[in-house]
Structure formats: structure tokens, C-alpha cells
Design a protein around this motif. Structure first.
Motif, mmCIF file in Angstrom:
data_model
loop_
_atom_site.group_PDB
_atom_site.id
_atom_site.type_symbol
_atom_site.label_atom_id
_atom_site.label_comp_id
_atom_site.label_asym_id
_atom_site.label_seq_id
_atom_site.Cartn_x
_atom_site.Cartn_y
_atom_site.Cartn_z
ATOM 1 N N VAL A 90 -2.643 14.397 -7.409
ATOM 2 C CA VAL A 90 -3.630 13.648 -8.217
ATOM 3 C C VAL A 90 -2.910 12.612 -9.085
ATOM 4 O O VAL A 90 -3.350 11.463 -9.206
ATOM 5 C CB VAL A 90 -4.499 14.619 -9.055
ATOM 6 C CG1 VAL A 90 -5.333 13.863 -10.085
ATOM 7 C CG2 VAL A 90 -5.404 15.440 -8.127
ATOM 8 N N ALA A 91 -1.769 12.999 -9.658
ATOM 9 C CA ALA A 91 -0.999 12.050 -10.472
ATOM 10 C C ALA A 91 -0.547 10.862 -9.617
ATOM 11 O O ALA A 91 -0.618 9.708 -10.038
ATOM 12 C CB ALA A 91 0.208 12.740 -11.108
ATOM 13 N N LEU A 92 -0.081 11.145 -8.397
ATOM 14 C CA LEU A 92 0.386 10.063 -7.518
ATOM 15 C C LEU A 92 -0.748 9.108 -7.158
ATOM 16 O O LEU A 92 -0.654 7.905 -7.363
ATOM 17 C CB LEU A 92 0.944 10.636 -6.211
ATOM 18 C CG LEU A 92 2.405 11.066 -6.129
ATOM 19 C CD1 LEU A 92 2.729 11.431 -4.678
ATOM 20 C CD2 LEU A 92 3.356 9.983 -6.611
ATOM 21 N N TYR A 93 -1.823 9.668 -6.600
ATOM 22 C CA TYR A 93 -2.868 8.819 -6.018
ATOM 23 C C TYR A 93 -3.864 8.260 -7.030
ATOM 24 O O TYR A 93 -4.497 7.241 -6.772
ATOM 25 C CB TYR A 93 -3.608 9.569 -4.893
ATOM 26 C CG TYR A 93 -2.856 9.528 -3.575
ATOM 27 C CD1 TYR A 93 -1.849 10.444 -3.295
ATOM 28 C CD2 TYR A 93 -3.118 8.541 -2.636
ATOM 29 C CE1 TYR A 93 -1.136 10.403 -2.098
ATOM 30 C CE2 TYR A 93 -2.413 8.486 -1.432
ATOM 31 C CZ TYR A 93 -1.427 9.415 -1.177
ATOM 32 O OH TYR A 93 -0.727 9.358 0.007
ATOM 33 N N PHE A 94 -4.005 8.935 -8.193
ATOM 34 C CA PHE A 94 -4.984 8.461 -9.183
ATOM 35 C C PHE A 94 -4.339 7.850 -10.418
ATOM 36 O O PHE A 94 -5.033 7.417 -11.312
ATOM 37 C CB PHE A 94 -5.929 9.593 -9.580
ATOM 38 C CG PHE A 94 -6.899 9.979 -8.486
ATOM 39 C CD1 PHE A 94 -8.133 9.344 -8.374
ATOM 40 C CD2 PHE A 94 -6.556 10.952 -7.546
ATOM 41 C CE1 PHE A 94 -9.014 9.686 -7.358
ATOM 42 C CE2 PHE A 94 -7.436 11.289 -6.529
ATOM 43 C CZ PHE A 94 -8.669 10.659 -6.430
ATOM 44 N N ASP A 95 -2.998 7.842 -10.454
ATOM 45 C CA ASP A 95 -2.359 7.290 -11.649
ATOM 46 C C ASP A 95 -1.115 6.451 -11.329
ATOM 47 O O ASP A 95 -0.968 5.351 -11.839
ATOM 48 C CB ASP A 95 -1.973 8.429 -12.606
ATOM 49 C CG ASP A 95 -1.470 7.921 -13.933
ATOM 50 O OD1 ASP A 95 -2.309 7.464 -14.741
ATOM 51 O OD2 ASP A 95 -0.237 7.939 -14.159
ATOM 52 N N GLN A 96 -0.236 6.963 -10.477
ATOM 53 C CA GLN A 96 1.090 6.353 -10.344
ATOM 54 C C GLN A 96 1.220 5.313 -9.231
ATOM 55 O O GLN A 96 1.835 4.276 -9.431
ATOM 56 C CB GLN A 96 2.129 7.463 -10.080
ATOM 57 C CG GLN A 96 2.341 8.361 -11.290
ATOM 58 C CD GLN A 96 3.090 7.636 -12.388
ATOM 59 O OE1 GLN A 96 4.195 7.140 -12.190
ATOM 60 N NE2 GLN A 96 2.488 7.560 -13.563
ATOM 61 N N MET A 97 0.691 5.601 -8.071
ATOM 62 C CA MET A 97 0.996 4.751 -6.919
ATOM 63 C C MET A 97 0.098 3.521 -6.851
ATOM 64 O O MET A 97 -1.094 3.594 -7.123
ATOM 65 C CB MET A 97 0.846 5.532 -5.602
ATOM 66 C CG MET A 97 1.953 6.519 -5.357
ATOM 67 S SD MET A 97 2.172 6.987 -3.623
ATOM 68 C CE MET A 97 0.567 7.041 -2.940
ATOM 69 N N LYS A 98 0.721 2.430 -6.417
ATOM 70 C CA LYS A 98 -0.063 1.248 -6.034
ATOM 71 C C LYS A 98 -0.351 1.416 -4.544
ATOM 72 O O LYS A 98 0.572 1.398 -3.721
ATOM 73 C CB LYS A 98 0.769 -0.018 -6.273
ATOM 74 C CG LYS A 98 0.044 -1.296 -5.910
ATOM 75 C CD LYS A 98 0.993 -2.492 -5.937
ATOM 76 C CE LYS A 98 0.278 -3.725 -5.401
ATOM 77 N NZ LYS A 98 1.232 -4.776 -5.035
ATOM 78 N N HIS A 99 -1.599 1.660 -4.230
ATOM 79 C CA HIS A 99 -1.916 1.895 -2.816
ATOM 80 C C HIS A 99 -3.306 1.381 -2.512
ATOM 81 O O HIS A 99 -4.105 1.120 -3.412
ATOM 82 C CB HIS A 99 -1.806 3.394 -2.479
ATOM 83 C CG HIS A 99 -2.784 4.259 -3.209
ATOM 84 N ND1 HIS A 99 -3.882 4.815 -2.614
ATOM 85 C CD2 HIS A 99 -2.832 4.664 -4.506
ATOM 86 C CE1 HIS A 99 -4.558 5.531 -3.493
ATOM 87 N NE2 HIS A 99 -3.946 5.451 -4.648
ATOM 88 N N ASN A 100 -3.583 1.262 -1.226
ATOM 89 C CA ASN A 100 -4.823 0.631 -0.792
ATOM 90 C C ASN A 100 -5.578 1.572 0.134
ATOM 91 O O ASN A 100 -5.071 1.956 1.185
ATOM 92 C CB ASN A 100 -4.483 -0.680 -0.060
ATOM 93 C CG ASN A 100 -5.722 -1.495 0.236
ATOM 94 O OD1 ASN A 100 -6.853 -1.004 0.096
ATOM 95 N ND2 ASN A 100 -5.515 -2.728 0.660
ATOM 96 N N LYS A 101 -6.811 1.922 -0.291
ATOM 97 C CA LYS A 101 -7.609 2.840 0.525
ATOM 98 C C LYS A 101 -8.002 2.214 1.860
ATOM 99 O O LYS A 101 -8.340 2.924 2.805
ATOM 100 C CB LYS A 101 -8.849 3.302 -0.239
ATOM 101 C CG LYS A 101 -9.813 2.181 -0.538
ATOM 102 C CD LYS A 101 -10.993 2.664 -1.331
ATOM 103 C CE LYS A 101 -11.934 1.483 -1.576
ATOM 104 N NZ LYS A 101 -13.110 1.835 -2.338
ATOM 105 N N ASN A 102 -7.949 0.872 1.936
ATOM 106 C CA ASN A 102 -8.112 0.219 3.239
ATOM 107 C C ASN A 102 -6.749 0.253 3.916
ATOM 108 O O ASN A 102 -5.954 -0.671 3.818
ATOM 109 C CB ASN A 102 -8.603 -1.223 3.077
ATOM 110 C CG ASN A 102 -9.954 -1.264 2.396
ATOM 111 O OD1 ASN A 102 -10.852 -0.507 2.758
ATOM 112 N ND2 ASN A 102 -10.070 -2.111 1.385
ATOM 113 N N PHE A 103 -6.517 1.343 4.584
ATOM 114 C CA PHE A 103 -5.181 1.733 5.017
ATOM 115 C C PHE A 103 -4.529 0.746 5.979
ATOM 116 O O PHE A 103 -5.098 0.354 6.988
ATOM 117 C CB PHE A 103 -5.266 3.112 5.681
ATOM 118 C CG PHE A 103 -3.953 3.640 6.159
ATOM 119 C CD1 PHE A 103 -2.912 3.863 5.272
ATOM 120 C CD2 PHE A 103 -3.754 3.947 7.500
ATOM 121 C CE1 PHE A 103 -1.698 4.365 5.706
ATOM 122 C CE2 PHE A 103 -2.540 4.455 7.941
ATOM 123 C CZ PHE A 103 -1.522 4.659 7.045
#
Lengths: 283, 322
Positions: free
Chosen positions: A43-56
Motif C-alpha cells: 500500500v505504501a508503494l502503490y498509494f504513496d511512494q511509486m510514480k506509476h501509471n495504471k494504464n499499464f
């Protein structure tokens, strides 16, 4: 990315734990123990730390990348990916069932968004993460590569080949974490194959090592990952010893290897769900 | 003896196929900026030194850690690189089978596994290094392409061609100095068999170093009035089944020749194709369920039944079974 408060992150954790339990219960297989234990980390990675794009995009140019080496904790990853918008949460109901994209262990073949390499056979993920980090450097891409391993997995030889390699090639855009829960399938790691001093080992291999004392406290996990990030770019990879409790969040599952790979029955599921608030709506 | 024969392909020079790889790899590096190299402490043996020298930022010495190398290569594809791994065939396959299976083949990663010192012709190092099971292991993996070129020129052409093929490839070559008998300007088409000699009595399918032995065998058989159709199977998987079936439909029998175990090799693939479509007598030249040993390459090929004389015997037997 929208910033979440600590309370919001905690509430996501509660829902993710419900997802994990319901997924493994529905197919009566899978690995709830370390999935529950690593919930705060994901949760920390995906909702706080990482810059990522759900459009994979599999190449992830300009994004932070995450690699799961201990692929058996797929339930927590699948839940977090779907709760982050990578795919519909309804699809969680297909976990480990025939014709599903949610394989028992993560895979790319069925095209599940968010997965970049298969894992499950242990010991391989760190090498893959190092390779991806080297490509980021060659591409001039400043984003970070994250990896998670299990502590039992430290018994695999390939881990130590990778451990030797990353500092040698100055892979300083990589944060690898080890889920230190002290348990593996057959029992406590101390009894099965003693890992002894992981901090001293990884330091001796040339890594910058930090310790997350309470990996089931979201603020601790976030602080550790912030600290890890601050250590990047200085010639060394960063290793985070993430201390967690296997089965955290469910009183009869916590702290034992017995729930490593066992699904709860109907009664146990009801008991467990009673301990976890439904915050975002069950799938 | 070879020189006195009227072979349809001749040579003036011998060179190792691994040098074909090394030279092709360097040329490829100049053409394609996404090509990167990895080597597990065998840069000299794999002839990767020239690439390393010209493109140090795209080359990674990983030490004696082949499992890690396969994982690194898989990871490097994420973001668009085309990694070429280099080590001996034994350490490119058996030692790292699970890494290739999970991180590369199942994960559909664009990794080129470049394997030198394959087979008996490695010579003096002996059976620990003379892998004869690698083609079998690699061809069993879904998504994997398996290529075993026959000489320097074909290896060089294959090395350049695999960079343009999306997906994992196993490229097998060797150590000994070997006749260069194919053209330097050849176009290498993955999965396309090359009919080197037209014939009518038998279809001879050869791969790797044994293609030269097959060229010699064809000349010996021609002197006896036997017409051999010689087909160069550089790509073992995907097999050019149309070419195999068309040839055997004409000749009525088949012989396969390879520097590999009979179990799991090219012969098995051809037999499966024939039995499913057009059953025909087939004879197999290869290693019959044994390990190799130390010795000179030519002596080993003779002792284990893999040279031109053995191909001649196999051809006669196949024809007699028609």
C-alpha cells in the motif's frame, strides 16, 4: 498521483486484507500469511511512494518499477494493483481459477496489467530488478526500481550472485526489500536454515542497509522508503530489512508459519473478516 | 581425404563458429543501439571482447554467476534493450534452466542466449563441458527459438538476424576451427530450411558442425551413384516442416545428423513431423545416450559415430528400408 493521508492508507490496508482473505478462501488455496504481513509495504508503494501509471505499459519508461521475487504472495499484489486501478476489482474473484489472468503466481502470459515478469520459483526477482535498473541507467531514466524478496528466499544461491553484482555495477537506482518475518513453509527460518545476521551480510556485499522496525505500521514503512530514496544516486543499491509479522491483522493467523500457504475455511473467514473493516467495498 | 572428394561446397579457410558470433555481434552493436552484451567471465572464449571495447557502456561483465546473468538479461529487456548473454552452452542451459524457463521463456522476454563450446567438438575439456542435451532442453520451452548454424559465415548471419526477431532465442555454436563453406553474403531467415543440394534418393537433414560432414558424405555417396538431397536445418525450432515434408515426399526416406543426443535433438523433431504427416524410414546420426570424453574434435566425432562415414552408413540403411 493523489496524495493519501495516513488514515486513508490504513483504511486501504484493511480492505486489501479483506481482499486477500476472500481470494484465498474462494479458491481454497494460495498464500495468505506473508500477503497479510506485506500489506502495508504494498500500500505504501502503490498509494504513496511509486510514480506509476495504471494504464499499464510493460516498458515503464519514466515510471518507477516494482518486481516481486517471492511471487507466492500474489494475493496482496493483485489486490493492490486492482485497488490502484490497473484492473477491475471484480476480477479478483477469478484468482487461481481456470481461464484467469490472476495466476497462482504472477505471470505475464495472460496479460495481467502491472506484471512485468513471472515469479514464483524463488531467488530470481532481484536479478531481474537489477537488469531493469541497469536499463533505466542506459536510457537516462531517473526513476527508481523496487524489489521485494522473502526472508526464506535468502537461502537461494542466486540471491547472493545478485547481491554481489548490484554494488559492483553501481546500481544506485534500486531499493530492494526483504520481508523479514522469520517464517517459511516448514517452520521458523532459524530452525530451517538460519539466516543469521542479514544486515551484516548485505553490508558486506556492498549495499546501503536500512531497517524498518515495524513493517506493519504504515508510517514506519513510508518513512523507511523515504529514507531509502534519499540514499539513492550515491553509487550503492539500498537494501531495506522490512520486519513484519506473517498473518498480521488476523489474530489467529499472526506470527506463525502455519498460515503460510493455507486458506481459511468458512468459519475462519467470517472470524477474520470480523476483525477487518470493509472500507472501500468488497469486490 | 576431404580434399580429394568432389564436394558441391568447398572451402579455402577454416574458422571457429564462435568467431562468427563475435564478429556478427560487433557489427550488430554498430547497427543497433539497443543491443547490449552480458558475459559470465568468458569474454575471450565467446569472442565478445571487440564489442566490449567499442561499447563499454552497453556491456556487462557479470562474473561467474550465470543464473544472475539470465535474470539481468530478462530485466534489461524492460525498457527496450536487446540483451545477448554469452557463456558456454552447458552453462547457458543446464545450469540455468529454471531461470530461462521462468524469467525469460514464460515471461516472453527478448533475450538472446548465445552459447559457445557446444557438443563433442569442444574437445579436450571433456564431458563436463561437452553438453549434448542443450537443444532438447531449449526446444521444449514454449516461446523459445533454437538455432544451430553450421559455419563461421552462417553463425555471423544468424547473430545479426536474431536481433530483429522479437522473443527469446537460443543460438548454439562451437569452438573448433571448421570449414567455411557457406557464402559470406547469405541472408539468414529464421525458421527457413536451406536446400543446399537437390537429390532424389534420400533427404539428409543436418545441423551445426555436422552440415560439413553431410557435405562430405554427399560427395562420397554421389561417387557410388546415390543421389542425396541435403538440407541445412539451422533453425531447429520452429522447424521448417513444409520443407521437411516436401523433401521426404520426393525421396521417401530421411537421415538426420547432429552433434547432440539422439534423445531430444533435431532427429526427434523431424521424426515427429514425419510420423504425424507422412511416415517414412528414418536413420539418426548423433550421440546415442552417452556422455562424451576428452580428445581431439575429429577423433571424438569418429568415436561417437558422428562423421561423414557414419552419415554414409545411415543413408544406405535408410534407403534399404524404403
Amino acid at each position: 498521483m493523489e496524495k493519501h493521508s495516513t488514515e486513508q492508507l490504513k483504511s486501504i490496508c484493511s480492505q486489501v486484507r479483506r481482499d486477500i482473505l476472500r481470494m484465498v478462501h474462494a479458491c481454497q488455496s494460495g498464500h495468505p500469511g506473508a500477503s497479510l504481513g506485506c500489506t502495508e509495504f504494498f500500500v505504501a508503494l502503490y498509494f504513496d511512494q511509486m510514480k506509476h501509471n495504471k494504464n499499464f505499459n510493460p516498458d515503464g519508461i519514466g515510471e518507477d518499477l516494482f518486481f516481486l521475487s517471492n511471487g507466492h504472495i500474489s494475493p496482496v499484489w493483485y489486490s493492490v494493483l486492482s485497488r490502484s486501478g490497473y484492473f477491475d476489482t471484480k476480477e479478483l474473484a477469478t484468482f487461481r481459477k481456470i481461464n484467469s489472468r490472476l495466476q497462482g503466481h504472477p505471470a505475464t502470459e495472460e496479460g495481467l496489467p502491472g506484471i512485468r515478469v513471472a515469479s514464483g520459483s524463488l531467488g530470481q526477482g532481484l536479478s531481474v530488478a537489477i537488469g531493469a535498473a541497469l536499463t533505466k541507467k542506459m536510457n537516462g531514466d531517473k526513476q527508481t526500481v523496487y524489489a521485494l524478496m522473502g526472508d526464506g528466499e535468502q537461502q537461494e544461491g542466486q540471491i547472493w550472485e545478485a547481491a554481489m553484482c548490484a554494488p559492483h555495477h553501481n546500481v544506485d537506482n534500486l531499493i530492494a526489500s526483504i520481508d523479514v518475518n522469520g517464517q517459511q513453509i516448514d517452520g521458523p527460518t532459524k530452525e530451517i536454515m538460519n539466516l543469521r545476521d542479514l544486515k551484516a551480510k548485505w553490508e558486506a556485499f556492498g549495499w546501503e542497509v536500512i531497517v524498518t522496525k515495524n513493517g506493519n505500521e504504515i508510517t514506519d514503512v513510508v518513512q523507511s522508503l523515504e529514507k531509502a530514496k534519499s540514499l539513492l544516486g550515491k553509487g550503492k543499491p539500498v537494501l531495506n530489512l522490512l520486519h513484519t509479522d506473517m498473518g498480521f491483522g488476523v489474530d489467529f493467523m499472526v506470527g506463525t508459519h502455519k498460515w503460510h500457504g493455507v486458506a481459511p475455511n468458512d468459519e475462519q473467514l467470517e472470524n477474520a473478516l470480523g476483525q477487518l473493516e470493509e472500507t472501500l467495498g468488497d469486490y | 581425404m576431404e580434399k580429394t572428394l568432389d564436394t558441391k561446397y568447398t572451402y579455402t579457410e577454416k574458422k571457429d563458429t564462435r568467431s562468427g558470433f563475435g564478429d556478427g555481434f560487433l557489427e550488430l552493436g554498430r547497427k543497433n543501439k539497443n543491443v547490449v552484451g552480458l558475459c559470465a567471465d568468458l569474454i575471450g572464449s565467446l569472442k565478445m571482447g571487440a564489442f566490449q571495447k567499442e561499447f563499454p557502456e552497453r556491456f556487462f561483465q557479470v562474473g561467474i554467476s550465470e543464473a544472475n546473468m539470465m535474470g539481468l538479461a530478462a530485466g534489461m529487456t524492460i525498457g527496450g534493450k536487446i540483451p545477448f548473454t554469452g557463456t558456454f552452452a552447458n552453462f547457458s542451459t543446464g545450469r540455468v534452466y529454471d531461470q530461462i524457463r521462468q524469467s525469460i521463456a514464460y515471461s516472453e522476454k527478448n533475450v538472446k542466449i548465445c552459447a559457445s563450446h557446444a557438443g563433442l567438438t569442444l574437445g579436450e575439456d571433456g564431458a563436463t563441458h561437452q553438453i549434448l542435451e542443450d537443444v532438447g532442453m531449449m526446444k521444449m520451452l514454449p516461446n523459445m527459438t533454437v538455432i544451430n548454424p553450421c559455419d563461421y559465415n552462417q553463425t555471423k548471419a544468424a547473430t545479426m538476424a536474431i536481433a530483429d526477431h522479437e522473443g527469446p532465442v537460443y543460438l548454439r555454436f562451437g569452438r573448433p576451427s571448421w570449414p567455411i563453406f557457406t557464402p559470406s553474403d547469405q541472408k539468414f531467415e529464421i525458421g527457413k530450411a536451406w536446400k543446399m543440394i537437390e537429390g532424389k534418393d534420400v533427404s539428409l537433414f543436418a545441423t551445426g558442425h555436422l552440415v560439413w560432414e553431410a557435405v562430405v558424405a554427399e560427395a562420397m555417396l554421389r561417387e557410388e551413384g546415390i543421389s542425396v538431397e541435403l538440407i541445412n536445418i539451422h533453425t531447429i525450432k520452429p522447424l521448417d516442416t513444409a520443407a521437411v515434408l516436401a523433401s521426404v515426399a520426393k525421396t521417401g526416406c530421411a537421415v538426420t545428423a547432429e552433434e547432440h543426443q539422439l534423445n531430444g535433438g533435431l532427429g526427434d523433431s523431424i521424426a515427429q513431423t514425419l510420423i504425424r504427416n507422412n511416415p517414412a524410414p528414418q536413420e539418426f546420426v548423433g550421440v546415442d545416450d552417452s556422455f562424451g570424453e576428452s580428445g581431439k574434435p575429429v577423433d571424438l566425432l569418429e568415436k561417437y559415430g558422428l562423421n561423414a562415414e557414419n552419415i554414409v552408413k545411415a543413408v544406405k540403411k535408410a534407403i534399404s528400408r524404403k
